[in-house]
Design an enzyme around this catalytic site. Structure first.
Site, PDB file in Angstrom:
ATOM      1  N   CYS A   1      17.006  95.461  64.551  1.00 23.03           N
ATOM      2  CA  CYS A   1      18.343  95.697  63.451  1.00 23.03           C
ATOM      3  C   CYS A   1      17.853  97.177  62.799  1.00 23.03           C
ATOM      4  O   CYS A   1      17.261  97.177  61.754  1.00 23.03           O
ATOM      5  CB  CYS A   1      18.213  94.549  62.324  1.00 23.03           C
ATOM      6  SG  CYS A   1      18.445  93.101  63.176  1.00 23.03           S
TER       7      CYS A   1
ATOM      8  N   ARG B   1      13.510 103.939  74.823  1.00 22.19           N
ATOM      9  CA  ARG B   1      14.299 104.778  75.426  1.00 22.19           C
ATOM     10  C   ARG B   1      13.625 104.696  77.101  1.00 22.19           C
ATOM     11  O   ARG B   1      14.550 104.752  77.902  1.00 22.19           O
ATOM     12  CB  ARG B   1      14.202 106.153  74.983  1.00 22.19           C
ATOM     13  CG  ARG B   1      15.047 106.300  73.632  1.00 22.19           C
ATOM     14  CD  ARG B   1      14.629 107.492  72.695  1.00 22.19           C
ATOM     15  NE  ARG B   1      15.468 107.370  71.666  1.00 22.19           N
ATOM     16  CZ  ARG B   1      15.111 108.068  70.464  1.00 22.19           C
ATOM     17  NH1 ARG B   1      13.990 108.565  70.404  1.00 22.19           N
ATOM     18  NH2 ARG B   1      15.914 107.721  69.359  1.00 22.19           N
TER      19      ARG B   1
ATOM     20  N   HIS C   1      32.897 102.137  97.914  1.00 20.23           N
ATOM     21  CA  HIS C   1      33.413 100.994  98.328  1.00 20.23           C
ATOM     22  C   HIS C   1      34.918 100.820  98.261  1.00 20.23           C
ATOM     23  O   HIS C   1      35.497  99.903  98.744  1.00 20.23           O
ATOM     24  CB  HIS C   1      32.890 100.011  97.292  1.00 20.23           C
ATOM     25  CG  HIS C   1      31.450  99.574  97.506  1.00 20.23           C
ATOM     26  ND1 HIS C   1      30.380 100.111  97.385  1.00 20.23           N
ATOM     27  CD2 HIS C   1      30.916  98.263  98.158  1.00 20.23           C
ATOM     28  CE1 HIS C   1      29.178  99.467  97.765  1.00 20.23           C
ATOM     29  NE2 HIS C   1      29.462  98.313  98.220  1.00 20.23           N
ATOM     30  N   GLY C   2      35.565 101.852  97.695  1.00 21.01           N
ATOM     31  CA  GLY C   2      37.039 101.886  97.800  1.00 21.01           C
ATOM     32  C   GLY C   2      37.445 100.898  96.873  1.00 21.01           C
ATOM     33  O   GLY C   2      36.914 100.577  95.836  1.00 21.01           O
TER      34      GLY C   2
ATOM     35  N   GLU D   1      19.938 103.356  71.830  1.00 20.16           N
ATOM     36  CA  GLU D   1      18.555 103.907  71.878  1.00 20.16           C
ATOM     37  C   GLU D   1      18.600 105.263  71.594  1.00 20.16           C
ATOM     38  O   GLU D   1      17.696 105.910  71.849  1.00 20.16           O
ATOM     39  CB  GLU D   1      17.814 103.402  73.077  1.00 20.16           C
ATOM     40  CG  GLU D   1      17.745 102.035  73.763  1.00 20.16           C
ATOM     41  CD  GLU D   1      17.170 101.033  72.696  1.00 20.16           C
ATOM     42  OE1 GLU D   1      17.227 101.213  71.306  1.00 20.16           O
ATOM     43  OE2 GLU D   1      16.625 100.059  73.298  1.00 20.16           O
TER      44      GLU D   1
END
Length: 401
Positions: free
Chosen positions: A133, A263, A359-360, A384
């Site tokens: 937090c 990170r 993949h279209g 981060e």
């Protein structure tokens, strides 16, 4: 010794047998426990605590926490192998596990013997879950401007009132975008105990059932739907003084130390998700035909795949370099961690997005899993520390040299 006497070069990039085994264990867990459920969890916004418990049984809840308190005692280098492997199954869950590990690592590094013994065994097993937090509604990239306050009250009646560090702190404020908020059992909280700026911040370990602690609604997000994201609200929450982590006024340093490793972990998660997208693309072009030929025979797609693989490998090597630097306490570690996070998260998103394009229309469908990877990886460029802040950290390091 002559050059001729040297038996041969030893590659600094070759994993040891133990490291390969660690990596393989994480890959198998991802393939068996995460990947088959990832789309369902995403669509249902389901937080799979049972999968987290299973990860804890493998030692993944305290990857770089000391073995004496239940951790696996591995290096940061080995941790990025694990988080990349986990993210091939589900980047969202891998990222939450990385945040949980960051919290456990902070307690292990900065906690007293009593704090470490009290919290770490059950965090490492993932019997209890943790959240970090720092961010607030008005303090994101400018984290040192946080407004949540922790006011000392030596007249408190908390459990620790008889201890040498007796009394309580009373926490008031709001934290924003907290992964695991409302579901975690332990919150590592940065709050202001003194002057404005970084030097007036301290860190606290807050129990999830503390009186006065409440949570906002689960945010509706683009990605990371398998883990809850809520405000964490402190309304006069009493925290015993012996739950302060480290001395007063060093909380910002503790937070930033946690983020160096965080990170690396989120960079690894980006690479894992992107690698899964690349692997899906390789399988797709081998199977799919158009204009009378397999897609794998079209040079334009061959070149795209070559660039995707090259970019991932380059980002992976920088990530390994940064992880090694953090392990050996290289003075340039913070800058290298920022470099690795910036490159890996940008690269990971770009590769996943390119895989969707290959993949279209099928890449746009949920059942193929590509659009989920793209949605999940996009936030890695923000959290981060945004990638703009990474550039700031890098440039400051360069100009100060």
């Amino acid at each position: 010794m002559s050059v001729a006497a040297v038996a041969g070069p030893v590659s600094p990039f070759e994993l040891t047998e133990d490291q390969r085994a660690i990596q393989q264990t994480a890959r198998e867990f991802a393939a068996e426990q995460l990947a088959p459920h990832a789309i369902e969890w995403d669509q249902a916004k389901y937080f799979p605590v049972e999968a987290l418990r299973a990860a804890g049984e493998l030692g993944i809840g305290g990857v770089y926490v000391d073995e004496s308190v239940g951790g696996s005692g591995l290096s940061r280098f080995e941790s990025v192998l694990i988080f990349e492997a986990l993210a091939t199954g589900d980047p969202s869950i891998a990222a939450y596990i990385s945040i949980h590990n960051m919290c456990a690592g902070m307690i292990d590094r900065f906690g007293t013997a009593e704090q470490r013994a009290r919290w770490l065994p059950r965090l490492c097993s993932m019997e209890r879950l943790a959240s970090y937090c720092l961010t607030e509604p008005g303090a994101g990239s400018d984290a040192a401007a946080l407004q949540t306050r922790a006011v000392r009250d030596d007249g408190g009646t908390s459990r620790s009132s008889e201890a040498e560090s007796g009394g309580d702190y009373v926490l008031t404020g709001v934290k924003q975008f907290i992964s695991g908020g409302g579901s975690s059992d332990v919150y590592v909280v940065m709050a202001r105990t003194g002057e404005p700026g970084a030097k007036g911040i301290s860190t606290f370990i807050v129990e999830g059932d503390a009186e006065g602690l409440s949570f906002g609604a689960n945010e509706k997000k683009m990605g990371w739907n398998a883990q809850p994201t809520r405000q964490v609200i402190f309304d006069g929450v009493r925290v015993p003084a012996d739950q302060r982590l480290g001395e007063e006024g060093i909380g910002f340093r503790i937070a930033m130390a946690g983020l160096d490793g965080g990170r690396l972990s989120i960079a690894a998660c980006s690479l894992g998700g992107a690698q899964a997208a690349l692997d899906k693309s390789l399988a797709y072009v081998r199977e799919r035909s158009a204009f009378g030929a397999k897609l794998s025979e079209f040079q334009v797609l061959q070149f795209k795949l070559a660039d995707m693989a090259t970019d991932l490998e380059a980002a992976r090597l920088l990530l390994w370099r940064a992880a090694w630097a953090l392990d050996v306490k290289d003075p340039a570690a913070t800058r290298l961690c920022a470099m690795a996070k910036r490159l890996a998260t940008d690269t990971g998103f770009a590769v996943a997005n390119e895989a969707l394009q290959i993949h279209g229309g099928y890449g746009y469908l949920a059942e193929y899993g590509l659009e989920k990877i793209v949605r999940d990886l996009r936030v890695h460029q923000i959290l981060e520390g945004t990638n703009e802040i990474m550039r700031l950290i890098i440039s400051r390091g360069l100009l100060a040299a």
